[in-house]
Write a protein that holds these residues in place. Structure first.
Motif, PDB file in Angstrom:
ATOM      1  N   LEU A  19       0.831  -1.208   0.000  1.00 56.05           N
ATOM      2  CA  LEU A  19       0.000   0.000   0.000  1.00 56.05           C
ATOM      3  C   LEU A  19       0.864   1.256   0.000  1.00 56.05           C
ATOM      4  N   GLY A  20       1.961   1.218   0.740  1.00 58.55           N
ATOM      5  CA  GLY A  20       2.854   2.379   0.777  1.00 58.55           C
ATOM      6  C   GLY A  20       3.475   2.664  -0.575  1.00 58.55           C
ATOM      7  N   CYS A  22       2.304   1.732  -3.554  1.00 60.83           N
ATOM      8  CA  CYS A  22       1.245   2.186  -4.479  1.00 60.83           C
ATOM      9  C   CYS A  22       0.869   3.639  -4.215  1.00 60.83           C
ATOM     10  N   THR A  23       0.763   4.009  -2.941  1.00 63.22           N
ATOM     11  CA  THR A  23       0.428   5.399  -2.598  1.00 63.22           C
ATOM     12  C   THR A  23       1.497   6.360  -3.110  1.00 63.22           C
ATOM     13  N   LEU A  24       2.755   5.996  -2.910  1.00 65.96           N
ATOM     14  CA  LEU A  24       3.853   6.846  -3.376  1.00 65.96           C
ATOM     15  C   LEU A  24       3.829   6.986  -4.895  1.00 65.96           C
ATOM     16  N   TYR A  26       1.242   6.690  -6.922  1.00 64.19           N
ATOM     17  CA  TYR A  26       0.099   7.513  -7.327  1.00 64.19           C
ATOM     18  C   TYR A  26       0.386   8.996  -7.105  1.00 64.19           C
ATOM     19  N   ILE A  27       1.007   9.322  -5.981  1.00 63.22           N
ATOM     20  CA  ILE A  27       1.340  10.724  -5.710  1.00 63.22           C
ATOM     21  C   ILE A  27       2.336  11.248  -6.742  1.00 63.22           C
ATOM     22  N   ASP A  30       0.576  11.942 -10.015  1.00 63.10           N
ATOM     23  CA  ASP A  30      -0.158  13.214  -9.999  1.00 63.10           C
ATOM     24  C   ASP A  30       0.792  14.396 -10.149  1.00 63.10           C
ATOM     25  N   TYR A 186     -13.747   2.202   7.321  1.00 66.99           N
ATOM     26  CA  TYR A 186     -13.944   1.357   6.137  1.00 66.99           C
ATOM     27  C   TYR A 186     -15.419   1.016   5.977  1.00 66.99           C
TER      28      TYR A 186
END
Length: 223
Positions: A19-20, A22-24, A26-27, A30, A186
């Motif tokens: 998750l970390g 993937c989040t990085l 995606y940021i 952007d 959630y």
């Protein structure tokens, strides 16, 4: 996770790490989009942000090549979901969920003895119907909308069951224990996503008029 060695330890490491990452990514994506185009260009381009990015950075030819990358990405997702769905359907049959032709057939690895073809068939039939039934002009957004809605129903009941067990059996041994405020958040997100499709858009225009009809038809949503 039955095929994973030491699944609890693996999940505790791989979950936050995945998750970390993937989040990085995606940021960073952007940031790259806004570095290559202004907000006005993105709003007025008439194409996806990724297509505009490729055009501004690499040229028109690269913009066309983006379609190939999108197709490969979709292919990878289809392969992953198909594998998981076939195994899931097989396990449901093993647990005694009533299915036509008897659970023994759907829980088997017929005909090769190595892969769950019957479970894959359960996934195949509604998939073909959803792909072929709507008009081609709205097929893609329709599939995205209808595919995501049943998942929110499942997520809702999973969290409800988790909170119920936490309340009824607080001393049950749990190798992996979720933080309860996160579970409540959630649950709220799942409830919102279950209700939102029934609310008309402010501009009166949605992805597909067929989506609302399908979701209001209970059996279709469950299928």
């Amino acid at each position: 996770l039955n095929n994973v060695r030491n699944p609890v330890r693996t999940f505790k490491i791989a979950g936050p790490l995945g998750l970390g990452i993937c989040t990085l990514l995606y940021i960073l994506a952007d940031v790259a989009y806004f570095a290559a185009a202004t907000k006005t260009e993105i709003e007025d381009s008439g194409v996806t942000v990724a297509a505009l990015f490729f055009k501004n950075v690499f040229g028109t030819t690269a913009e066309g090549a983006l379609s190939l990358f999108v197709a490969l990405n979709v292919l990878g997702n289809v392969i992953t979901v198909t594998f998981a769905a076939a195994r899931l359907n097989q396990e449901l049959a093993k647990e005694g969920i009533p299915l036509p032709l008897g659970n023994k057939f759907w829980a088997s690895n017929w005909p090769t003895g190595k892969s769950p073809l019957p479970g894959l068939t359960v996934h195949l039939i509604p998939s073909v119907i959803v792909i072929l039934a709507p008009p081609m002009s709205v097929a893609y957004p329709f599939i995205l909308d209808v595919e995501g809605y049943p998942m929110q129903i499942i997520n809702f009941f999973i969290v409800v069951g988790l909170l119920y067990l936490r309340w009824k059996k607080p001393h049950l041994e749990r190798p992996f224990k979720v933080w309860w405020p996160l579970a409540v958040f959630y649950l709220a997100a799942a409830v919102f996503l279950m209700i939102a499709p029934f609310l008309p858009p402010t501009n009166g225009v949605g992805d597909s008029p067929h989506t609302e009809l399908a979701l209001r038809n209970g059996p279709t949503a469950v299928l």
